[in-house]
Design an enzyme around this catalytic site. Structure first.
Site, PDB file in Angstrom:
ATOM      1  N   ASP A 138       0.813  -1.224   0.000  1.00 61.09           N
ATOM      2  CA  ASP A 138       0.000   0.000   0.000  1.00 61.09           C
ATOM      3  C   ASP A 138       0.843   1.269   0.000  1.00 61.09           C
ATOM      4  OD1 ASP A 138      -2.463  -1.363   0.059  1.00 61.09           O
ATOM      5  OD2 ASP A 138      -2.286  -1.653   2.212  1.00 61.09           O
ATOM      6  N   MET A 182      -6.076  -2.595  -5.631  1.00 62.05           N
ATOM      7  CA  MET A 182      -6.086  -2.432  -4.180  1.00 62.05           C
ATOM      8  C   MET A 182      -5.730  -1.006  -3.769  1.00 62.05           C
ATOM      9  SD  MET A 182      -4.365  -5.904  -2.647  1.00 62.05           S
ATOM     10  CE  MET A 182      -5.296  -7.434  -2.558  1.00 62.05           C
ATOM     11  N   GLY A 183      -6.289  -0.586  -2.652  1.00 64.44           N
ATOM     12  CA  GLY A 183      -6.023   0.741  -2.121  1.00 64.44           C
ATOM     13  C   GLY A 183      -7.253   1.278  -1.426  1.00 64.44           C
ATOM     14  N   ARG A 184      -7.365   1.007  -0.129  1.00 60.77           N
ATOM     15  CA  ARG A 184      -8.533   1.432   0.631  1.00 60.77           C
ATOM     16  C   ARG A 184      -8.533   2.936   0.849  1.00 60.77           C
ATOM     17  NH1 ARG A 184      -7.329  -1.015   4.840  1.00 60.77           N
ATOM     18  NH2 ARG A 184      -8.492  -2.942   4.581  1.00 60.77           N
TER      19      ARG A 184
END
Length: 405
Positions: A138, A182-184
């Site tokens: 991340d 992905m990557g909140r």
């Protein structure tokens, strides 16, 4: 002389074992440390006294093997005032194992664990040294230019995007491909999709990161405008894009995990259905999901090299008497790329998150700027030599599965 414990925690990556190798090599090279124990499944393995003895066997193979060799966990250390017995159990085991230094390789939540253990150690007057070794695809740990694992994940994403650009370009009929990455809360991974652009392709034409409010109506207008000049549109979106009210645009979301993080999936599918509904053209969504984390066949040599150096540096710092720290990367220059490593204070780093700077995202919020590309490009450089057998990569058998080294 005392012993060393090293453990891994959080999500697996392509580079996390390179940091493990760095810690093991650093400890083996010192005359201050004796045995090196690998705790299986993170801090949970420490409390269960579940260890394997580490040595110099197969380190080169482990170095290029993806995922957590020692296994992982997502155990959240309680606050000391809530459950002191957990801390007492950990230190009882450390004392029993005659441990002088404890190294924990992981991301933000793992740095929180090691910071809490270090603070408790100071509180009780223990001489054990605690070091966090960073890893997270991340790339959201603060006080470090970037984190191990990110470069390899970025390289996989850019490669996958380039291959999808070739795949989608062959058709004449208008079509949109949504790629969910992905990557909140941070868009570093999604931004890496832009590295696929070259002299013959502009894919992805649109990039949406969670750092900027996402507007569905504006998204449709962005796609419409592109359809005036091209039939092939590829869009990169972070799983964590949100609307003006701060709600995830995902079609569905499950309950939060034990760390309070929302479990997301569905941003790509949500936008796929929206395009079909509003524009009536062919649209498909692709979710890269877990292949982003452990694609060792396309690893970044720069990423693995830095990961091992951080592990070695962590050992060096503990030998100098440091504790409660994380070694951090300081970038000196982009071209030619250079950096140095220094001490980072875990009490400052833990529980903080680094976002993509807004000034590195375009004004419309649907693309990134050259400054971000210049930042990412050095991190994906170089290839790692991988041995093959029967047509498949050869990796080390994970130690937490075999129970032996």
């Amino acid at each position: 002389m005392g012993n060393v414990i090293v453990a891994q925690s959080g999500g697996p990556t392509t580079a996390i074992n390179a940091s493990l190798v760095g810690v093991v090599k650093g400890a083996l090279a010192s005359d201050k440390y004796d045995k090196i124990y690998g705790a299986l499944h993170g801090i949970s393995g420490v409390m269960k006294e579940d260890f394997i003895l580490m040595n110099d066997k197969d380190l080169d193979l482990i170095y290029r093997t993806p995922a957590s060799y020692l296994g992982s966990c997502r155990y959240k250390m309680p606050e000391r005032g809530e459950s002191k017995d957990v801390y007492e159990k950990v230190f009882e085991v450390l004392s029993k194992m005659d441990v002088s230094a404890f190294f924990y390789i992981g991301g933000n939540d793992s740095m929180d664990t090691i910071a809490k253990l270090s603070d408790y150690s100071r509180e009780i007057g223990s001489s054990i040294r605690f070091a966090g070794v960073p890893k997270t695809i991340d790339n959201d740990l603060i006080k470090t230019d970037h984190t191990p694992g990110y470069g390899s994940a970025a390289k996989f994403i850019a490669t996958s995007m380039l291959e999808m650009a070739h795949d989608t370009a062959v058709y004449e009929a208008p079509a949109v491909t949504i790629v969910e990455i992905m990557g909140r809360d941070a868009g570093w991974l999604t931004a890496a999709a832009a590295l696929a652009r070259n002299e013959y392709t502009s894919v992805p034409q649109l990039i949406y990161l969670p750092e900027v409010t996402f507007d569905k109506a504006q998204f449709i207008e962005d796609v419409k405008k592109l359809l005036e000049t091209t039939n092939n549109i590829v869009v990169a979106v972070s799983e964590g894009i949100r609307d003006a009210e701060g709600a995830y645009i995902s079609a569905t979301s499950a309950a939060n995990d034990k760390f309070g993080h929302a479990q997301l999936s569905g941003a790509g599918k949500c936008l796929e259905l929206l395009v079909k509904q509003e524009l009536g053209i062919k649209c498909r969504s692709v979710e890269l999901n877990i292949p982003q984390r452990c694609a060792a066949h396309i690893a970044s040599a720069t990423d693995l090299k830095e990961s091992m150096e951080l592990g070695e540096k962590a050992v060096e710092y503990t030998l100098a008497g440091e504790t409660g720290f994380m070694p951090v990367i300081n970038r000196v220059a982009d071209k030619p790329y250079s950096y140095n490593i220094s001490l980072g204070d875990l009490d400052v780093i833990a529980n903080q998150a680094k976002s993509v700077p807004r000034e590195w995202i375009n004004d419309k919020g649907n693309d990134i700027k050259q400054e971000l590309i210049d930042y990412m490009l050095p991190l994906i450089q170089g290839e790692v030599e991988v041995a093959y057998k029967d047509g498949l990569p050869v990796y080390a058998a994970l130690g937490h599965l075999t129970g032996k080294k």
